[in-house]
Motif scaffolding. Structure first.
Motif, PDB file in Angstrom:
ATOM      1  N   PRO A   1      48.627  21.234  35.685  1.00  0.00           N
ATOM      2  CA  PRO A   1      48.694  20.983  37.135  1.00  0.00           C
ATOM      3  C   PRO A   1      47.499  21.582  37.882  1.00  0.00           C
ATOM      4  O   PRO A   1      47.135  22.736  37.674  1.00  0.00           O
ATOM      5  N   LYS A   2      46.882  20.765  38.757  1.00  0.00           N
ATOM      6  CA  LYS A   2      45.712  21.195  39.519  1.00  0.00           C
ATOM      7  C   LYS A   2      46.025  22.401  40.387  1.00  0.00           C
ATOM      8  O   LYS A   2      45.210  23.299  40.523  1.00  0.00           O
ATOM      9  N   ASN A   3      47.243  22.456  40.970  1.00  0.00           N
ATOM     10  CA  ASN A   3      47.575  23.599  41.830  1.00  0.00           C
ATOM     11  C   ASN A   3      47.594  24.906  41.038  1.00  0.00           C
ATOM     12  O   ASN A   3      47.254  25.957  41.575  1.00  0.00           O
ATOM     13  N   GLU A   4      47.956  24.864  39.770  1.00  0.00           N
ATOM     14  CA  GLU A   4      47.942  26.072  38.934  1.00  0.00           C
ATOM     15  C   GLU A   4      46.501  26.487  38.626  1.00  0.00           C
ATOM     16  O   GLU A   4      46.183  27.675  38.608  1.00  0.00           O
ATOM     17  N   ILE A   5      45.633  25.514  38.379  1.00  0.00           N
ATOM     18  CA  ILE A   5      44.219  25.823  38.139  1.00  0.00           C
ATOM     19  C   ILE A   5      43.606  26.426  39.399  1.00  0.00           C
ATOM     20  O   ILE A   5      42.892  27.432  39.333  1.00  0.00           O
ATOM     21  N   ASP A   6      43.900  25.825  40.556  1.00  0.00           N
ATOM     22  CA  ASP A   6      43.371  26.339  41.824  1.00  0.00           C
ATOM     23  C   ASP A   6      43.839  27.771  42.085  1.00  0.00           C
ATOM     24  O   ASP A   6      43.063  28.614  42.533  1.00  0.00           O
ATOM     25  N   LYS A   7      45.099  28.042  41.782  1.00  0.00           N
ATOM     26  CA  LYS A   7      45.641  29.395  41.966  1.00  0.00           C
ATOM     27  C   LYS A   7      44.903  30.391  41.070  1.00  0.00           C
ATOM     28  O   LYS A   7      44.514  31.474  41.509  1.00  0.00           O
ATOM     29  N   ALA A   8      44.671  30.011  39.822  1.00  0.00           N
ATOM     30  CA  ALA A   8      43.955  30.888  38.886  1.00  0.00           C
ATOM     31  C   ALA A   8      42.519  31.136  39.359  1.00  0.00           C
ATOM     32  O   ALA A   8      42.026  32.265  39.262  1.00  0.00           O
ATOM     33  N   LEU A   9      41.876  30.107  39.878  1.00  0.00           N
ATOM     34  CA  LEU A   9      40.506  30.283  40.373  1.00  0.00           C
ATOM     35  C   LEU A   9      40.469  31.223  41.573  1.00  0.00           C
ATOM     36  O   LEU A   9      39.535  32.023  41.709  1.00  0.00           O
ATOM     37  N   ARG A  10      41.490  31.166  42.446  1.00  0.00           N
ATOM     38  CA  ARG A  10      41.574  32.102  43.574  1.00  0.00           C
ATOM     39  C   ARG A  10      41.748  33.532  43.069  1.00  0.00           C
ATOM     40  O   ARG A  10      41.089  34.453  43.542  1.00  0.00           O
ATOM     41  N   PHE A  11      42.638  33.718  42.098  1.00  0.00           N
ATOM     42  CA  PHE A  11      42.863  35.054  41.535  1.00  0.00           C
ATOM     43  C   PHE A  11      41.594  35.587  40.878  1.00  0.00           C
ATOM     44  O   PHE A  11      41.267  36.767  40.991  1.00  0.00           O
ATOM     45  N   LYS A  12      40.878  34.712  40.180  1.00  0.00           N
ATOM     46  CA  LYS A  12      39.629  35.118  39.524  1.00  0.00           C
ATOM     47  C   LYS A  12      38.616  35.574  40.566  1.00  0.00           C
ATOM     48  O   LYS A  12      37.976  36.615  40.408  1.00  0.00           O
ATOM     49  N   GLN A  13      38.473  34.800  41.635  1.00  0.00           N
ATOM     50  CA  GLN A  13      37.533  35.151  42.707  1.00  0.00           C
ATOM     51  C   GLN A  13      37.923  36.484  43.346  1.00  0.00           C
ATOM     52  O   GLN A  13      37.081  37.339  43.587  1.00  0.00           O
ATOM     53  N   GLU A  14      39.221  36.674  43.611  1.00  0.00           N
ATOM     54  CA  GLU A  14      39.699  37.935  44.191  1.00  0.00           C
ATOM     55  C   GLU A  14      39.389  39.110  43.274  1.00  0.00           C
ATOM     56  O   GLU A  14      38.967  40.172  43.726  1.00  0.00           O
ATOM     57  N   TYR A  15      39.592  38.933  41.983  1.00  0.00           N
ATOM     58  CA  TYR A  15      39.329  40.004  41.010  1.00  0.00           C
ATOM     59  C   TYR A  15      37.864  40.438  41.075  1.00  0.00           C
ATOM     60  O   TYR A  15      37.561  41.631  41.203  1.00  0.00           O
ATOM     61  N   PHE A  16      36.946  39.472  40.989  1.00  0.00           N
ATOM     62  CA  PHE A  16      35.536  39.825  40.975  1.00  0.00           C
ATOM     63  C   PHE A  16      35.053  40.322  42.340  1.00  0.00           C
ATOM     64  O   PHE A  16      34.178  41.176  42.406  1.00  0.00           O
ATOM     65  N   ASP A  17      35.642  39.810  43.431  1.00  0.00           N
ATOM     66  CA  ASP A  17      35.294  40.326  44.756  1.00  0.00           C
ATOM     67  C   ASP A  17      35.701  41.796  44.889  1.00  0.00           C
ATOM     68  O   ASP A  17      34.938  42.625  45.379  1.00  0.00           O
ATOM     69  N   LYS A  18      36.912  42.141  44.433  1.00  0.00           N
ATOM     70  CA  LYS A  18      37.385  43.526  44.504  1.00  0.00           C
ATOM     71  C   LYS A  18      36.548  44.424  43.606  1.00  0.00           C
ATOM     72  O   LYS A  18      36.248  45.563  43.951  1.00  0.00           O
ATOM     73  N   LYS A  19      36.168  43.902  42.458  1.00  0.00           N
ATOM     74  CA  LYS A  19      35.348  44.686  41.538  1.00  0.00           C
ATOM     75  C   LYS A  19      33.990  45.008  42.154  1.00  0.00           C
ATOM     76  O   LYS A  19      33.471  46.096  41.961  1.00  0.00           O
ATOM     77  N   LYS A  20      33.437  44.066  42.925  1.00  0.00           N
ATOM     78  CA  LYS A  20      32.149  44.275  43.580  1.00  0.00           C
ATOM     79  C   LYS A  20      32.286  45.072  44.867  1.00  0.00           C
ATOM     80  O   LYS A  20      31.290  45.411  45.490  1.00  0.00           O
ATOM     81  N   GLY A  21      33.540  45.340  45.281  1.00  0.00           N
ATOM     82  CA  GLY A  21      33.756  46.126  46.487  1.00  0.00           C
ATOM     83  C   GLY A  21      33.726  45.327  47.769  1.00  0.00           C
ATOM     84  O   GLY A  21      33.482  45.864  48.833  1.00  0.00           O
ATOM     85  N   LYS A  22      33.978  44.034  47.680  1.00  0.00           N
ATOM     86  CA  LYS A  22      33.982  43.194  48.882  1.00  0.00           C
ATOM     87  C   LYS A  22      35.296  43.298  49.606  1.00  0.00           C
ATOM     88  O   LYS A  22      36.323  43.486  49.090  1.00  0.00           O
TER      89      LYS A  22
END
Length: 75
Positions: free
Chosen positions: A54-75
Motif C-alpha cells: 500500500p502506497k500510504n504505508e510507503i509514504d508513512k515509512a518515508l516520513r518516519f525516515k525523514q524524521e529520523y535523519f532530521d532529528k539525528k542532524k539536530g533539525k
C-alpha cells in the motif's frame, strides 16, 4: 548478503527497504533503512494482505525516515 525473500528494496525510494516476516500463515512487513551502512532502523509495520504494498504505508515509512535523519542532524 540477505536473500530478497527477507529484505527487499522499495522501488522509487531512496534507501527504503521492506523486511518480511511470516508467522504461521500470516505475512507481516516492516519498513527499514540503513544508517551509516551498519545500523538498521526499523519503522512502521503492517500485515500485508495483497501482492502490492500500500502506497500510504510507503509514504508513512518515508516520513518516519525523514524524521529520523532530521532529528539525528539536530533539525
Amino acid at each position: 548478503m540477505i536473500p530478497q525473500k527477507f529484505l527487499k528494496h522499495i522501488e522509487g525510494t531512496d534507501g527504503l527497504y521492506e523486511t518480511r516476516v511470516k508467522v504461521g500463515s500470516d505475512i507481516y512487513r516492516v519498513f527499514c533503512c540503513f544508517d551509516a551502512g551498519r545500523i538498521v532502523i526499523l519503522f512502521n509495520g503492517f500485515q500485508k494482505k495483497s501482492q502490492k504494498t500500500p502506497k500510504n504505508e510507503i509514504d508513512k515509512a518515508l516520513r518516519f525516515k525523514q524524521e529520523y535523519f532530521d532529528k539525528k542532524k539536530g533539525k
